[in-house]
Scaffold this motif. Structure first.
Motif, mmCIF file in Angstrom:
data_model
loop_
_atom_site.group_PDB
_atom_site.id
_atom_site.type_symbol
_atom_site.label_atom_id
_atom_site.label_comp_id
_atom_site.label_asym_id
_atom_site.label_seq_id
_atom_site.Cartn_x
_atom_site.Cartn_y
_atom_site.Cartn_z
ATOM 1 N N LEU A 102 -15.412 -2.254 12.696
ATOM 2 C CA LEU A 102 -14.273 -1.775 13.053
ATOM 3 C C LEU A 102 -14.062 -1.237 14.421
ATOM 4 N N ILE A 103 -13.061 -1.700 15.376
ATOM 5 C CA ILE A 103 -13.134 -1.414 16.816
ATOM 6 C C ILE A 103 -12.232 0.162 16.639
ATOM 7 N N PRO A 104 -12.454 0.839 17.738
ATOM 8 C CA PRO A 104 -11.700 2.214 17.769
ATOM 9 C C PRO A 104 -10.581 2.237 17.182
ATOM 10 N N MET A 105 -9.650 1.518 17.252
ATOM 11 C CA MET A 105 -8.161 1.848 16.957
ATOM 12 C C MET A 105 -8.093 1.540 15.561
ATOM 13 N N GLN A 106 -8.955 0.852 15.005
ATOM 14 C CA GLN A 106 -8.963 0.734 13.214
ATOM 15 C C GLN A 106 -9.458 1.952 12.425
ATOM 16 N N ARG A 107 -9.973 2.976 13.277
ATOM 17 C CA ARG A 107 -10.583 3.960 12.486
ATOM 18 C C ARG A 107 -9.603 4.813 12.273
ATOM 19 N N PHE A 108 -8.506 4.811 12.921
ATOM 20 C CA PHE A 108 -7.316 5.814 12.954
ATOM 21 C C PHE A 108 -6.273 5.389 11.971
ATOM 22 N N PRO A 109 -5.420 6.346 11.594
ATOM 23 C CA PRO A 109 -4.095 5.957 10.831
ATOM 24 C C PRO A 109 -3.222 5.274 12.003
ATOM 25 N N HIS A 110 -2.298 4.444 11.813
ATOM 26 C CA HIS A 110 -1.509 3.876 12.649
ATOM 27 C C HIS A 110 -0.046 3.621 12.317
ATOM 28 N N VAL A 111 0.678 3.325 13.134
ATOM 29 C CA VAL A 111 2.220 2.808 12.790
ATOM 30 C C VAL A 111 2.349 1.265 13.110
ATOM 31 N N ASP A 112 3.569 0.894 12.445
ATOM 32 C CA ASP A 112 3.866 -0.454 12.724
ATOM 33 C C ASP A 112 4.666 -0.707 14.087
ATOM 34 N N PRO A 178 -11.703 13.800 11.348
ATOM 35 C CA PRO A 178 -11.246 15.035 11.573
ATOM 36 C C PRO A 178 -9.984 15.597 12.428
ATOM 37 N N TYR A 179 -9.134 14.269 12.493
ATOM 38 C CA TYR A 179 -7.997 14.528 13.286
ATOM 39 C C TYR A 179 -6.514 14.473 12.647
ATOM 40 N N PHE A 180 -6.754 13.959 11.351
ATOM 41 C CA PHE A 180 -5.655 13.814 10.561
ATOM 42 C C PHE A 180 -5.869 14.313 9.052
ATOM 43 N N GLU A 181 -4.714 14.544 8.695
ATOM 44 C CA GLU A 181 -4.884 14.890 7.084
ATOM 45 C C GLU A 181 -4.034 14.095 6.222
ATOM 46 N N ARG A 182 -4.588 13.630 5.065
ATOM 47 C CA ARG A 182 -3.679 12.801 4.349
ATOM 48 C C ARG A 182 -2.560 13.728 3.535
ATOM 49 N N ILE A 183 -1.445 13.277 3.439
ATOM 50 C CA ILE A 183 -0.375 13.981 2.828
ATOM 51 C C ILE A 183 0.257 13.064 1.590
ATOM 52 N N HIS A 184 -0.010 11.918 1.639
ATOM 53 C CA HIS A 184 0.412 11.184 0.371
ATOM 54 C C HIS A 184 -0.472 9.751 0.537
ATOM 55 N N LYS A 185 -0.272 9.243 -0.884
ATOM 56 C CA LYS A 185 -1.157 8.037 -1.010
ATOM 57 C C LYS A 185 -0.373 7.175 -2.204
ATOM 58 N N SER A 186 -0.371 6.191 -2.134
ATOM 59 C CA SER A 186 -0.058 5.031 -2.936
ATOM 60 C C SER A 186 -1.274 4.460 -3.877
ATOM 61 N N GLU A 187 -1.348 4.537 -5.179
ATOM 62 C CA GLU A 187 -2.399 3.984 -5.767
ATOM 63 C C GLU A 187 -2.718 2.397 -5.497
ATOM 64 N N GLY A 188 -1.757 1.725 -5.042
ATOM 65 C CA GLY A 188 -2.028 0.238 -5.007
ATOM 66 C C GLY A 188 -2.492 -0.489 -6.401
ATOM 67 N N SER A 189 -1.681 -0.303 -7.240
ATOM 68 C CA SER A 189 -1.980 -0.772 -8.680
ATOM 69 C C SER A 189 -1.464 -2.353 -8.582
ATOM 70 N N PHE A 190 -2.221 -3.230 -9.395
ATOM 71 C CA PHE A 190 -1.990 -4.720 -9.101
ATOM 72 C C PHE A 190 -0.450 -4.813 -9.359
ATOM 73 N N ASN A 191 0.185 -5.551 -8.482
ATOM 74 C CA ASN A 191 1.786 -6.088 -8.871
ATOM 75 C C ASN A 191 2.573 -4.990 -8.248
ATOM 76 N N GLU A 192 2.192 -3.851 -7.577
ATOM 77 C CA GLU A 192 3.057 -2.649 -7.364
ATOM 78 C C GLU A 192 3.564 -2.983 -5.994
ATOM 79 N N ALA A 193 4.593 -2.730 -5.622
ATOM 80 C CA ALA A 193 5.182 -2.821 -4.030
ATOM 81 C C ALA A 193 5.574 -1.571 -3.818
#
Length: 231
Positions: A102-112, A178-193
């Motif tokens: 992973l290059i540096p930018m891939q080690r952080f959260p990102h936006v589209d 250390p620079y972010f905190e997770r506030i939500h996550k999707s489980e990523g179940s099969f066939n879930e959008a």
């Protein structure tokens, strides 16, 4: 395109964080998800952008347009109406880079992107231990989403974080430390959008200790799409 038919019967609308970010989750999204997996196995995947730690292949345009037509009323009701309709781009994606690559930018959260009107879709089509998608808050600024106005502040603050504390080690984002905190996550179940605004800070939740296959039958296969209001 009957084999690519989708169902919105299991659609759920939710919100997270004190800022009340909206999202949609649809379980059992494709009537026959095996259609997508079999199709993906016949495609040629390639690296498209340096930001994505893997390879991609386009989704058939007719499929993307059919899905866009069916999803538009739901997207309008949850995220605000696109007066001139929605445009869509979609592709198959496979995360393939090992944590050490992973290059540096891939080690952080990102936006589209910084446009809050651009929506993202993730359809999970894998049975691996690599999970769904996490959403994050940047600790020093409190930002959870980026706009044209807030991006310069975020960039300066993140650069200061790295100058003072160093780059995160070469691995995929998990809890954001250390620079972010997770506030939500999707489980990523099969066939879930899931659908969310693309300017939210997010990252795939990847198990850093498990292999990442480039075989669509074995790897972390997803379908990613962007929905943008037509001009």
């Amino acid at each position: 395109m009957e084999d690519w038919a989708i169902s919105l019967e299991c659609a759920e609308v939710g919100h997270f964080s004190q800022l009340n970010h909206s999202y949609i989750r649809i379980n059992e999204f494709m009537n026959t998800p095996e259609t997508a997996t079999k199709f993906a196995c016949l495609q040629k995947f390639a690296t498209i952008t340096p930001q994505y730690p893997g390879v991609r292949s386009p989704l058939p345009p007719k499929v993307a347009l059919d899905w866009q037509e069916q999803l538009s009323p739901l997207l309008n009701s949850v995220f605000g109406k696109a007066s001139n309709g929605w445009e869509v781009q979609a592709w198959f994606s496979l995360v393939t880079a090992s944590p050490q690559e992973l290059i540096p930018m891939q080690r952080f959260p990102h936006v589209d992107g910084t446009d809050p009107n651009q929506l993202a879709m993730m359809l999970y089509l894998h049975h691996t231990d690599h999970g769904g998608t996490g959403f994050f808050r940047h600790r020093s600024t409190g930002l959870e989403a980026l706009t044209d106005e807030t991006f310069p502040e975020y960039r300066r603050a993140l650069q200061e974080n790295v100058q003072q504390g160093g780059l995160p080690k070469a691995e995929y984002v998990s809890d954001g430390a250390p620079y972010f905190e997770r506030i939500h996550k999707s489980e990523g179940s099969f066939n879930e959008a899931i659908f969310y605004r693309g300017n939210l800070l997010h990252s795939g939740i990847i198990d850093n200790d498990k292999p990442l296959s480039a075989d669509p039958k074995e790897g972390r296969l997803t379908i990613n799409a962007f929905f943008r209001p037509s001009p």
